[in-house]
Design a protein around this motif. Sequence first.
Motif, PDB file in Angstrom:
ATOM      1  N   VAL A 333      33.904  58.541  39.643  1.00 36.78           N
ATOM      2  CA  VAL A 333      35.283  58.686  40.290  1.00 36.78           C
ATOM      3  C   VAL A 333      35.755  59.845  41.201  1.00 36.78           C
ATOM      4  CG1 VAL A 333      37.671  59.136  38.799  1.00 36.78           C
ATOM      5  CG2 VAL A 333      35.767  58.214  37.548  1.00 36.78           C
ATOM      6  N   ASN A 334      36.604  59.711  42.018  1.00 35.66           N
ATOM      7  CA  ASN A 334      36.954  60.632  42.976  1.00 35.66           C
ATOM      8  C   ASN A 334      38.522  60.724  42.800  1.00 35.66           C
ATOM      9  OD1 ASN A 334      35.208  62.107  44.542  1.00 35.66           O
ATOM     10  ND2 ASN A 334      34.483  60.062  45.190  1.00 35.66           N
ATOM     11  N   PHE A 335      38.996  62.063  43.110  1.00 37.00           N
ATOM     12  CA  PHE A 335      40.777  61.984  43.091  1.00 37.00           C
ATOM     13  C   PHE A 335      41.253  62.505  44.197  1.00 37.00           C
ATOM     14  CE2 PHE A 335      44.741  63.512  42.162  1.00 37.00           C
ATOM     15  CZ  PHE A 335      45.322  62.530  41.288  1.00 37.00           C
ATOM     16  N   GLN A 336      42.095  61.770  45.094  1.00 37.96           N
ATOM     17  CA  GLN A 336      42.544  62.399  46.273  1.00 37.96           C
ATOM     18  C   GLN A 336      43.908  61.963  46.509  1.00 37.96           C
ATOM     19  OE1 GLN A 336      40.454  60.645  49.585  1.00 37.96           O
ATOM     20  NE2 GLN A 336      38.833  61.637  48.648  1.00 37.96           N
ATOM     21  N   ASN A 337      44.815  62.683  46.969  1.00 34.29           N
ATOM     22  CA  ASN A 337      46.249  62.271  47.104  1.00 34.29           C
ATOM     23  C   ASN A 337      46.863  61.360  45.994  1.00 34.29           C
ATOM     24  OD1 ASN A 337      45.669  63.559  49.645  1.00 34.29           O
ATOM     25  ND2 ASN A 337      44.908  61.547  50.630  1.00 34.29           N
ATOM     26  N   GLN A 338      46.981  61.890  45.024  1.00 30.41           N
ATOM     27  CA  GLN A 338      47.544  61.044  43.913  1.00 30.41           C
ATOM     28  C   GLN A 338      46.704  59.656  43.586  1.00 30.41           C
ATOM     29  OE1 GLN A 338      50.074  63.338  45.533  1.00 30.41           O
ATOM     30  NE2 GLN A 338      49.495  64.494  43.761  1.00 30.41           N
ATOM     31  N   THR A 339      45.708  59.572  44.302  1.00 29.09           N
ATOM     32  CA  THR A 339      45.123  58.383  43.650  1.00 29.09           C
ATOM     33  C   THR A 339      43.649  58.434  43.169  1.00 29.09           C
ATOM     34  OG1 THR A 339      44.040  57.958  46.092  1.00 29.09           O
ATOM     35  CG2 THR A 339      46.261  56.795  45.424  1.00 29.09           C
ATOM     36  N   ILE A 340      43.440  57.683  42.390  1.00 33.52           N
ATOM     37  CA  ILE A 340      42.139  57.602  41.587  1.00 33.52           C
ATOM     38  C   ILE A 340      41.282  56.562  42.203  1.00 33.52           C
ATOM     39  CG2 ILE A 340      40.819  56.919  39.508  1.00 33.52           C
ATOM     40  CD1 ILE A 340      43.561  57.931  37.981  1.00 33.52           C
ATOM     41  N   ILE A 341      40.237  57.198  42.778  1.00 34.40           N
ATOM     42  CA  ILE A 341      39.166  55.959  43.580  1.00 34.40           C
ATOM     43  C   ILE A 341      37.839  56.097  42.366  1.00 34.40           C
ATOM     44  CG2 ILE A 341      37.626  55.779  45.543  1.00 34.40           C
ATOM     45  CD1 ILE A 341      39.698  57.910  46.747  1.00 34.40           C
ATOM     46  N   ALA A 342      37.695  54.941  42.091  1.00 35.03           N
ATOM     47  CA  ALA A 342      36.996  54.398  40.706  1.00 35.03           C
ATOM     48  C   ALA A 342      35.680  53.359  41.326  1.00 35.03           C
ATOM     49  CB  ALA A 342      37.266  54.003  39.675  1.00 35.03           C
ATOM     50  N   ILE A 343      34.578  53.737  41.276  1.00 38.24           N
ATOM     51  CA  ILE A 343      33.412  52.487  41.436  1.00 38.24           C
ATOM     52  C   ILE A 343      32.909  52.177  39.990  1.00 38.24           C
ATOM     53  CG2 ILE A 343      31.218  52.435  42.441  1.00 38.24           C
ATOM     54  CD1 ILE A 343      31.891  54.568  44.634  1.00 38.24           C
ATOM     55  N   PRO A 344      32.967  50.933  39.734  1.00 42.78           N
ATOM     56  CA  PRO A 344      32.616  50.697  38.447  1.00 42.78           C
ATOM     57  C   PRO A 344      30.902  50.663  38.354  1.00 42.78           C
ATOM     58  CG  PRO A 344      33.275  48.714  39.606  1.00 42.78           C
ATOM     59  CD  PRO A 344      33.851  49.983  40.360  1.00 42.78           C
ATOM     60  N   PRO A 345      30.460  51.018  37.202  1.00 40.21           N
ATOM     61  CA  PRO A 345      29.196  50.556  36.860  1.00 40.21           C
ATOM     62  C   PRO A 345      28.524  49.190  37.026  1.00 40.21           C
ATOM     63  CG  PRO A 345      30.208  50.891  34.679  1.00 40.21           C
ATOM     64  CD  PRO A 345      31.297  51.195  35.782  1.00 40.21           C
ATOM     65  N   SER A 346      27.405  48.909  37.235  1.00 39.06           N
ATOM     66  CA  SER A 346      26.929  47.904  37.714  1.00 39.06           C
ATOM     67  C   SER A 346      27.109  46.503  36.613  1.00 39.06           C
ATOM     68  CB  SER A 346      25.340  47.717  37.968  1.00 39.06           C
ATOM     69  OG  SER A 346      24.811  48.232  36.926  1.00 39.06           O
ATOM     70  N   TRP A 347      27.202  47.152  35.206  1.00 47.96           N
ATOM     71  CA  TRP A 347      27.499  45.966  34.483  1.00 47.96           C
ATOM     72  C   TRP A 347      29.010  45.767  34.141  1.00 47.96           C
ATOM     73  CZ3 TRP A 347      25.539  51.183  33.556  1.00 47.96           C
ATOM     74  CH2 TRP A 347      26.646  52.131  32.916  1.00 47.96           C
ATOM     75  N   ARG A 348      29.808  46.526  34.803  1.00 46.68           N
ATOM     76  CA  ARG A 348      31.424  46.146  34.848  1.00 46.68           C
ATOM     77  C   ARG A 348      31.648  45.378  36.147  1.00 46.68           C
ATOM     78  NH1 ARG A 348      34.140  48.686  31.017  1.00 46.68           N
ATOM     79  NH2 ARG A 348      35.583  46.683  31.562  1.00 46.68           N
ATOM     80  N   ASN A 349      30.790  45.141  37.082  1.00 47.88           N
ATOM     81  CA  ASN A 349      30.946  44.480  38.363  1.00 47.88           C
ATOM     82  C   ASN A 349      31.840  43.385  38.454  1.00 47.88           C
ATOM     83  OD1 ASN A 349      30.509  45.472  40.969  1.00 47.88           O
ATOM     84  ND2 ASN A 349      29.033  43.817  41.496  1.00 47.88           N
ATOM     85  N   ARG A 350      31.465  42.539  37.296  1.00 53.15           N
ATOM     86  CA  ARG A 350      32.373  41.221  37.587  1.00 53.15           C
ATOM     87  C   ARG A 350      33.832  41.215  37.030  1.00 53.15           C
ATOM     88  NH1 ARG A 350      30.420  36.254  38.165  1.00 53.15           N
ATOM     89  NH2 ARG A 350      31.514  35.312  36.425  1.00 53.15           N
ATOM     90  N   ASP A 351      33.998  42.011  35.972  1.00 52.20           N
ATOM     91  CA  ASP A 351      35.262  42.120  35.191  1.00 52.20           C
ATOM     92  C   ASP A 351      36.348  43.243  36.029  1.00 52.20           C
ATOM     93  OD1 ASP A 351      34.355  44.307  33.290  1.00 52.20           O
ATOM     94  OD2 ASP A 351      36.332  44.097  32.931  1.00 52.20           O
ATOM     95  N   ILE A 352      35.611  44.150  36.490  1.00 55.57           N
ATOM     96  CA  ILE A 352      36.852  45.237  37.221  1.00 55.57           C
ATOM     97  C   ILE A 352      36.942  44.693  38.540  1.00 55.57           C
ATOM     98  CG2 ILE A 352      36.904  47.754  37.856  1.00 55.57           C
ATOM     99  CD1 ILE A 352      37.015  47.418  34.786  1.00 55.57           C
ATOM    100  N   LYS A 353      38.141  44.377  38.781  1.00 52.47           N
ATOM    101  CA  LYS A 353      38.587  43.999  40.329  1.00 52.47           C
ATOM    102  C   LYS A 353      39.633  44.699  40.874  1.00 52.47           C
ATOM    103  CE  LYS A 353      37.070  39.264  39.704  1.00 52.47           C
ATOM    104  NZ  LYS A 353      37.401  38.902  38.215  1.00 52.47           N
ATOM    105  N   ASP A 354      40.592  44.820  40.156  1.00 49.81           N
ATOM    106  CA  ASP A 354      41.715  45.568  40.750  1.00 49.81           C
ATOM    107  C   ASP A 354      42.125  46.868  40.052  1.00 49.81           C
ATOM    108  OD1 ASP A 354      42.378  42.902  42.543  1.00 49.81           O
ATOM    109  OD2 ASP A 354      42.530  42.226  40.569  1.00 49.81           O
ATOM    110  N   ASP A 355      43.288  47.384  40.569  1.00 54.54           N
ATOM    111  CA  ASP A 355      43.993  48.594  39.987  1.00 54.54           C
ATOM    112  C   ASP A 355      44.344  48.487  38.688  1.00 54.54           C
ATOM    113  OD1 ASP A 355      46.022  47.377  40.748  1.00 54.54           O
ATOM    114  OD2 ASP A 355      46.918  48.846  41.892  1.00 54.54           O
ATOM    115  N   VAL A 356      44.510  47.226  38.213  1.00 55.44           N
ATOM    116  CA  VAL A 356      45.068  46.900  36.906  1.00 55.44           C
ATOM    117  C   VAL A 356      43.975  46.937  35.856  1.00 55.44           C
ATOM    118  CG1 VAL A 356      47.536  46.160  37.308  1.00 55.44           C
ATOM    119  CG2 VAL A 356      45.451  44.582  37.461  1.00 55.44           C
TER     120      VAL A 356
END
Lengths: 677, 334
Positions: A333-356
């Motif tokens: 996770v990174n945080f800049q300008n009021q946004t969270i920037i997240a890189i999912p772990p490899s095992w969540r690669n298929r289900d994590i797609k969008d900000d929601v």
Amino acid sequence: MNIKIPVSWLREYLKTDVAAKTMASYLSLAGPSVERVVKHKEEYIFDIEITTNRFDSASIFGLSRETFAILKSKNEKADLVAPKGQDFQIQPETKDLSVVDVLIKDKTLCHRFTAVVIDNVKIRQSPAIIKHRLESSGVRAINNIVDLTNYIMLELGQPMHAFDFDKISNGKMILRESKSGEKITTLDGKKYVLPQGVIVIESGGKLIDLCGIMGGQNSQITRRTKRILLFVQSYDPIRIRKATMALSIRTDAAARFENGVDVEAIPKALARAVYLAKQVSNARISSEVIDILSNKPKQKSITLDEAKLHSYLGFKLPKEKSIKILESLGFKVNFQNQTIIAIPPSWRNRDIKDDVDIIEEIARIYGYHRIPSTIPQGKIPNEISSNLEHVIKLKNDLKVLGLTEVMTYSIISNNLLALSQTVKNKVVELANPLTDQWQYMRPTLLISLAQVAAQNQYIKDSQKIFEIARVYLKKQKGLPDQPLILAIALTNSNFYEAKGFVENISGIIGRDLKIYKLKKKHLTQEDLSAAISEGSEQVGYFGLIDSKISDYFELNGPLYVVEINLTEIFNKAQAPKSYKKIHKYPPVIEDISVIVAEALEIGDILELLGKTAKPLLTKADVIDVYRDKKLGENKKSVTVRLYFQKAGGMPTPSDVATTRGQIISALEKTYRAMVRK
Amino acid sequence: MQEIEYIKQEALKILAENDFGSSYVKIFGKSGVFTQAAKKIKDVPEKNRPIFGQELNKAKKEIEQLLLEKRTEKSTRPAIKIDVTAPGKKRELGHLHLVSQAISEIVEIFNKLGFTLQSYPEIDWDYYAFESLNMPASHPARDEWETFFVKGEKDPKYGNLVLTPHTSNGQVREMERAKKPPIRMLNISRCYRRQIDISHTPMFHQFEGLLIDKKVTIGDLKGTFDYFTTRFFGPERVTRLRPHHFRFTEPSFEVDVTCGICLGKGCRLCKAGWLELGGAGMVHPNVLSSGKIDPKIYQGFAFGWGIERTIAMKTNLPDIRLLYQNDIRFLEQF
């Protein structure tokens, strides 16, 4: 899919003092649902429902990861320990190396292909702990190598397979799509003829594997097996799914491949398998590792605007909390300008797609129960309800009229359809019926009501039942017609009672329903039927049900039925009601009895009265119809109550006498009526 | 003044022999005794007239008083013996099906929150039942809906015809119909799935709610459920959300309500004090896009569940199939 998780096995990777039942309730509220906690001997077993997006947690280690994050958010002490041997460096241990020659015809079939040969294998029973864990998880123990493959799947969520390497011709394998008509016999002895497009492995001209679903019988492990090819892959989920549907095979492995596996974890699973194989079977590594990675998943980085997170939650969650939650789940996770920037772990690669998806992760681990309930604040839309709200009211009124509502299936059998006499190109037929009892969408409700009436005829003498539901009629193009129909069925009844209901309904729904002779033949008998119309359009009919239908259901008496198309009626405006002046003076009421021909209809008499005697005659009601031999052959006596009324005062006796005289002479002249004295 | 005394006596006699109504007519009516007497005043010698008038008035007042008393007097009638335990004379009422009763209650509750009942096809295109709900044809999530397909040609744009396996086909249809939020929609319809056992019938009813607006929170969804359950199940019952997965919502929830038997303590009939009510979630941005609503401006929630299930929870119905057997003895119980 439901999986069984023996808690002692879970605790091998998740070090915590939290009790099993507490763990279960934490999990249910924030992660996969623990549907039951079963105690089996000394062991607690979780029965867990895994949704299709969270197959990454459908294993002992996967669930440990998930539980770890949840326990951390509850400030519970917990540590995650990876299974041993995952980082084991696989190096050949023999000089005489086995050679595996793999050809992948189309790299979209298989994202990653790993394999290694081990020899010196002794096939025997698995150690007690492995057998116990498999059996607690609902898997039968077979032998040390087969058990090992199942153990890896349960532990890491990665399906794998073991071939008897000596049954693979020259170590050559071709991974390709099947051709239509190819045959394979699987491990469980079942024979399949394949359609085109199933992922298979061919060796020496024969198919040896139904990839991702089940291995072939011709290459399976036996007691005499010495050399084994351990085999861990990832396949194209869509092809796997198509194959399982086409062949109607459900296996645990296929379900996992259909939902996608963690491609990065595949070599780790192979290493762990080799590590365990050496322990349970004295195996030696006898080939180089094969690892063909043809489709490396891209690392995604997802940005979430903090304001959006807060608008979903309804309050401001400090960013440190969001970041901590995501990190505990393995996100970078990174945080800049009021946004969270997240890189999912490899095992969540298929289900994590969008900000929601990131919002869901934060909200669920934070705890849905901690989000306060509120009533939606926005504007109430300016919308009018559909006719269904009128239907609710109508049903209630019908109940007060003494009708009981039934609900019958909209899907009917061929036999019932035949009774409906519907032309074939109007019938809506199912492509995949459950049984031949449920094959067609009904074009009428009357057959179903007749069935209910027959079913209850020895329980209740006088049934008055109704149903409001859609019927379905195919159109040449587009969606079928699906109008809402009201149907009534009356046993131990007659034409006039049925007509009375129609008249009552006309009043209830505020439309002027007219009843006239039925011209077209419907599901009722022609001489005892009538049509119902609204304006110029026929909207229904009623009468005695067709004898074919009553014979079919063995009805023991006449059944009167009504069918009205509510969609058509409700689409027309209600007749507006406007004020009419109330007469200040009471009417003069007189009865008049006339003897007329049997064939003369009441409607004709009333029509003539209206024409002749208005405006003094304000109302005429038929109060009695009487038949007697004394009246003459084919004659009847009709008594009409006449209401004479006028605006300026009570009608005088001479006013009444004049009008009455006109009425009598008109009746005598037009219908040769005899006025009874 | 003997005449007046005579008139009075006559009036008293009338009063004694008649009820209030006829006494009034006979005494003060057009040809009543007092009216007649008043007419006779012209026969009285002029000097006696004032006295005659006064006396007549006095007598009239006395009689009027008596007449008034007579009006308030209880009419005498022979006593009748009533058996209050004997049956009354009643109209034969019919019965509404349990499903209709539930629908009517649900609609009433949600009407108060501004939701209106809308209507969509029961046989609909694959597009509305799946594709537009973020469920492409190859997706395994579709397996959860054991869908009936209709024979016939595929539409090039909308795909196959299906019997709607849920009421969610109304979501994108409502967005297309309303064109612009706010949306507060309720959809109740027959649905179909290829399954039958004690808790499933191939035909069942689902209801669905959809709310789309500029600011909609998870808390709003929870509040809406609380509002509903308190009114539908009773004030002692509460709801909770658990994570779940549906393709057309994100986040997705399963909604539980406290068990009516043990009220949350945990018993044989529930899962640790809770019963599963249905599914819900925040409308997935892709679904909003399918309905041509900008997910950057609007968000919303949707929920849906089986009516039969809620009935079973409310009435302790052991087998859902009973609802569609149409045994008159069953129907007349409700």
